[in-house]
Design an enzyme around this catalytic site. Structure first.
Site, PDB file in Angstrom:
ATOM      1  CD  GLU A 227     -12.424 -38.095  25.106  1.00 41.69           C
ATOM      2  OE1 GLU A 227     -11.830 -38.706  24.242  1.00 41.69           O
ATOM      3  OE2 GLU A 227     -12.450 -38.576  26.359  1.00 41.69           O
TER       4      GLU A 227
ATOM      5  CG  ASP B 184     -13.358 -43.451  28.912  1.00 41.58           C
ATOM      6  OD1 ASP B 184     -13.493 -44.497  28.347  1.00 41.58           O
ATOM      7  OD2 ASP B 184     -12.561 -42.622  28.874  1.00 41.58           O
TER       8      ASP B 184
ATOM      9  CD  GLU C 145      -8.482 -45.677  27.716  1.00 41.75           C
ATOM     10  OE1 GLU C 145      -8.983 -46.037  26.880  1.00 41.75           O
ATOM     11  OE2 GLU C 145      -8.326 -44.413  28.087  1.00 41.75           O
TER      12      GLU C 145
HETATM   13  C1  GCU Z   1     -11.104 -42.391  26.341  1.00 41.91           C
HETATM   14  C2  GCU Z   1      -9.736 -42.490  25.988  1.00 41.91           C
HETATM   15  C3  GCU Z   1      -9.308 -41.899  24.660  1.00 41.91           C
HETATM   16  C4  GCU Z   1     -10.317 -42.107  23.550  1.00 41.91           C
HETATM   17  C5  GCU Z   1     -11.603 -41.888  24.138  1.00 41.91           C
HETATM   18  C6  GCU Z   1     -12.688 -42.333  23.075  1.00 41.91           C
HETATM   19  O1  GCU Z   1     -11.127 -41.059  26.963  1.00 41.91           O
HETATM   20  O2  GCU Z   1      -8.789 -42.194  26.831  1.00 41.91           O
HETATM   21  O3  GCU Z   1      -8.088 -42.190  24.127  1.00 41.91           O
HETATM   22  O4  GCU Z   1      -9.940 -41.211  22.374  1.00 41.91           O
HETATM   23  O5  GCU Z   1     -11.934 -42.567  25.206  1.00 41.91           O
HETATM   24  O6  GCU Z   1     -13.251 -43.390  23.196  1.00 41.91           O
HETATM   25  O7  GCU Z   1     -12.960 -41.813  22.173  1.00 41.91           O
END
Ligand code: GCU
Length: 834
Positions: free
Chosen positions: A295, A374, A402
């Site tokens: 990400e 996720d 979440e």
């Molecule tokens: C999800 C989550 C993020 C987090 C990511 C992770 O995508 O929405 O906020 O940073 O997981 O676990 O690294």
């Protein structure tokens, strides 16, 4: 006199049930007075920051609460019966032999309440503290029978991950601000951290990563390193070791080097140096948690190095200090091409890691989210668990809800985790339960365990909701012993949190155990994932957001069919990442369980399930069933009035009523979306057909105007109304066409967080309800700034008498960006939900 009043007031205040004491309330137990208690406590360590000393203090406090007796504490044997707590070594030194010693593993304990003494003996100091908490948990629950047993952990790593940012916010946190950071630095006052460590110790958590996986490199500045020492010192007496998340690019962005290439000698030296520095301040630091190449986070792939190269760089830096590297498997490309039918984010972890098996240093643990995507409401276990044989692994769970209602919905996660932990992945055709893989047992690995994203905050309830705490409790207990049944764990938690009333036990057990299945039904069933808004906050419904983007949380829904084809023969090949027995089950649509059907197969909406229903009818029915179940929660809770203190009773009641409204928003949005897409009507004629509703846009508007809502299906009739001015009130009105009678009046509206609009509803000028759009305060969670599935909500006024022809009017006064938005009003005959 004044002093007495003050003391009385103080007692009331400290005993207020604000949730801060969680399950460690030590409330008086009715049968306790008839139980014989040894007259004193012996804690075999007098140093005030040792876990054994803390155990002595905790025993004294707990016994005072439960039995009303103040026992003295000493650190030496006086020969009389006592509650003795200490390590094996200390016990043997004082009392001679201890025959169970050999049965105790690291962090394990022995508890014996036979005879006239209580013996609590830990393999180490931490184990002794766990034993003390175990004893206190038993007596707090009125379990006074004599017992004698050894308890050992299922796995050595039992950590929590906090996603706290240095500015004091928390990523995916719903319980207020950070207890660790403020304004860029570690907080000065670490009392809260110590209190949290105490809670963690009571559920046998031994490590904590205190900062966000999306890590800020300035955590490594001198002032913060001194702060880390402060936090570690505060948590050490509870046996909780501190660790931190690192940003892979720190040598460059923070250290000023020209590179962060893990194979560059200067980079290695930089990490070794900063690591040595941290260990000088925190000599027992647990280790580092690394999110790399995920990400948008930097990582070794930037330099064409492998993930193992990256992990091992850190492993070498912490090795001399005994530290562990938790390296996250959550590595994927978030820009994959939707047009390619074979692309699949679920494949990423095995693709990235399979060739690295055996290449990680022995103090590296690969931390794997429970499913391949996720934290969705339903996922199969990640196939990476059965792929890595020569690598230590840990499972990553998420206590912070979440994708599961963000603590505004009650969703008890014990049953979800249990299914995953017990899942047999049949590696090499042999029993290979997930829990036995990450413990290290199945593939004979030296390390392993679990981590849960928790995200507690400064809210007195820790997580933002009293009932959400069952998840934290269950996480710790299940990390220690995954064989426990989630309903048993839940019931222990209920007794500890709410006491012994039978009805209280029945109701909370019932609603909690129904909550995950209900949530799955009304958010996304058949393995299609939580159909939430993945591009904004992951809370309310937005099924369209899943597809047509690079994030890969796809459903591939079109007008005829839905689901990801993950077969080897025709799809992304993901089914083939599992061991052969499991792979062939998922490969075949007939042998894939219904609850994962759309995870593995792309099928027509008319495909028949094992139940005989079509996929689309199942969708409709499940959404109605799930939402209907949620309607029962608040009513059940309401029956506990008088049996639970007012503070917690009201807090929970409010949230359950809110949840019942939001479950309907989910139900209608998802059903309407798929009805629109597929054009297949609901056999029961419910979808799109709401005989009790009057749409706001169809009323007479004065100072109000219609607006289209995005996503469209999060407004009944696709349209809402808002005031035309952001300062002046407006009104909507209509003549009531329903038969005269008594109704429950439900108003659906939108509650945005930057504004507190006010509303007054009247019938023939008689006010029947007023409210304010202030859910951000009441839920303690700023959900969205738009009219959407996150802000859509409902308030109900019950038992309102109306006559046909009466004028219904709602006056809305805007505030800030909240233009007093309204969607519809429902006239529900009592007992009916529209
Ligand atoms: C999800 C989550 C993020 C987090 C990511 C992770 O995508 O929405 O906020 O940073 O997981 O676990 O690294």
């Amino acid at each position: 006199m004044l002093r007495t009043i003050f003391l009385a007031l103080f007692t009331v205040l400290v005993s207020a049930e604000d949730g801060s004491r969680a399950w460690l309330r030590y409330a008086p137990v009715p049968q306790a007075s008839s139980h014989r208690l040894p007259p004193s406590i012996i804690a075999l360590n007098s140093s005030s920051n040792s876990p054994v000393y803390v155990a002595g203090q905790e025993l004294q406090k707990g016994i005072k609460g439960v039995f009303g007796k103040e026992l003295s504490i000493s650190s030496t044997n006086k020969g009389s019966p006592a509650i003795v707590v200490g390590t094996i070594d200390a016990y043997k030194k004082t009392y001679g032999s201890f025959k169970e010693a050999r049965e105790l593993e690291e962090d394990g304990f022995f508890l014996s309440t036979t005879g006239n003494t209580v013996r609590i003996i830990g393999q180490n100091e931490r184990g002794a503290l766990y034993g003390a908490f175990e004893y206190l948990s038993r007596v707090s629950q009125g379990k006074f029978s004599s017992v004698s047993y050894v308890s050992n952990p299922h796995a050595p790593i039992r950590w929590v991950n906090e996603w706290d940012n240095l500015d004091g916010t928390i990523e995916r946190g719903y319980g207020g601000a950070s207890i660790f950071f403020k304004n860029g630095y570690v907080v000065e006052n670490v009392t809260h951290a110590a209190e949290y460590a105490r809670l963690l110790a009571s559920i046998r958590i031994n490590g904590i990563i205190i900062n966000n996986v999306n890590a800020n490199p300035t955590l490594l500045n001198d002032r913060n390193i001194a702060g880390l020492a402060r936090l570690a010192d505060a948590m050490r007496p509870f046996g909780v070791q501190l660790g931190i998340s690192l940003n892979f690019a720190s040598p460059q962005t923070f250290g000023g080097l020209s590179t962060f290439d893990p194979l560059d000698a200067n980079v290695d030296a930089w990490w070794a140096n900063i690591t040595n520095k941290i260990y000088q301040s925190v000599p027992d630091m647990a280790g580092y948690l690394i999110k790399a190449n995920s990400e948008g986070q930097p990582g070794p792939l930037t330099y064409n190095r492998t993930l193992a190269d990256g992990a091992n760089m850190f492993a070498k830096a912490v090795k001399p200090h005994g530290g562990v590297i938790m390296f996250r498997a959550f590595v994927y490309d978030n820009k994959i091409l939707y047009a390619n039918w074979k692309n699949d984010r679920a494949n990423a972890q095995v693709d990235f890691f399979k060739d690295l098996d055996g290449k990680f240093d022995d103090n590296v643990v690969v931390q794997i989210k429970y499913g391949p995507i996720d934290f969705q409401v339903r996922e199969p276990p990640s196939p990476l668990f059965s792929t890595l044989r020569k690598t230590s692994t840990a499972i990553e769970l998420q206590v912070s809800q979440e994708y599961l209602g963000q603590q505004c919905h009650l969703v008890y996660l014990g049953p979800l985790w249990k299914e995953i932990l017990e899942y047999d992945l049949r590696a090499d055709g042999k029993p290979s339960k997930v829990k036995d893989i990450y413990s290290g047992e199945r593939f004979k690995r030296p390390l392993g365990g679990s981590a849960a994203v928790v995200n507690v905050g400064t809210n007195t309830t820790w997580l933002g909701s009293h009932l959400a705490m069952s998840n934290l409790y269950a996480y710790g207990i299940m990390a220690w012993d995954p064989a426990v049944e989630p309903d048993d764990v839940l019931q222990d938690w209920i007794r500890l949190t709410f006491g012994f009333d039978r009805k209280v036990m029945e109701v909370i057990t019932d609603i909690s155990m129904k909550s995950w299945p209900a949530y799955e039904k009304h958010t996304g069933n058949l393995g299609v994932q939580t159909l939430t808004d993945i591009l904004y906050t992951h809370y309310g419904p937005n099924p369209a957001s899943q597809d047509n983007n690079g994030w890969g949380q796809w459903t591939r829904a079109d007008t005829f069919s839905i689901g990801m084809d993950r077969t080897v023969k025709n799809g992304t090949g993901n089914a083939g990442q599992y061991a052969p027995e499991i792979a062939s089950m998922f490969e075949n649509v007939d042998t894939t369980p219904d609850d994962l059907l759309l995870w593995f197969h792309h099928v027509p909406y008319t495909q028949k399930l094992k139940s005989g229903k079509t996929v689309i009818q199942h969708f409709y029915d499940a959404h109605y069933e799930g939402a209907a179940t949620v309607q029962t929660f608040w009513k059940a809770w309401e029956s506990l009035k008088g049996k639970i203190d007012t503070e917690r009773f009201e807090h929970v009641l409010f949230r359950l009523i809110y949840q019942s409204g939001h479950a309907l928003v989910w139900r209608d949005a998802i059903n309407q979306f798929y009805y629109n897409l597929s054009s297949i009507p609901d056999e029961a004629k419910r979808v799109g057909n709401h005989p009790y509703r009057i749409e706001a846009e169809k009323m007479t508007l004065s100072g109000y105007k219609p607006v289209a809502v995005t996503p469209f299906h999060t407004a009944s009739g696709y349209t809402a109304v808002v005031t035309t001015s952001n300062t002046m009130a407006g009104s909507v009105s209509t003549n009531i066409t329903f038969a005269s009678g008594v109704y429950d009046l439900a108003v659906n509206y939108y509650d945005l967080y930057e504004g507190k609009a006010q509303y007054a509803m009247s019938i023939n000028n008689r006010t029947v309800g007023t409210w304010t759009g202030d859910l951000e305060d009441k839920l303690g969670h700023e959900i969205s700034r738009f009219l959407d599935g996150h802000t859509a909500t409902r308030i109900t006024f019950r038992g309102i008498k109306v006559n046909k022809g009466d004028v219904l009017r709602i006056v809305g006064t805007p505030n800030g960006i909240e233009l007093a938005p309204l969607d519809y009003v429902s006239f529900m005959p009592p007992g009916k939900v529209d």
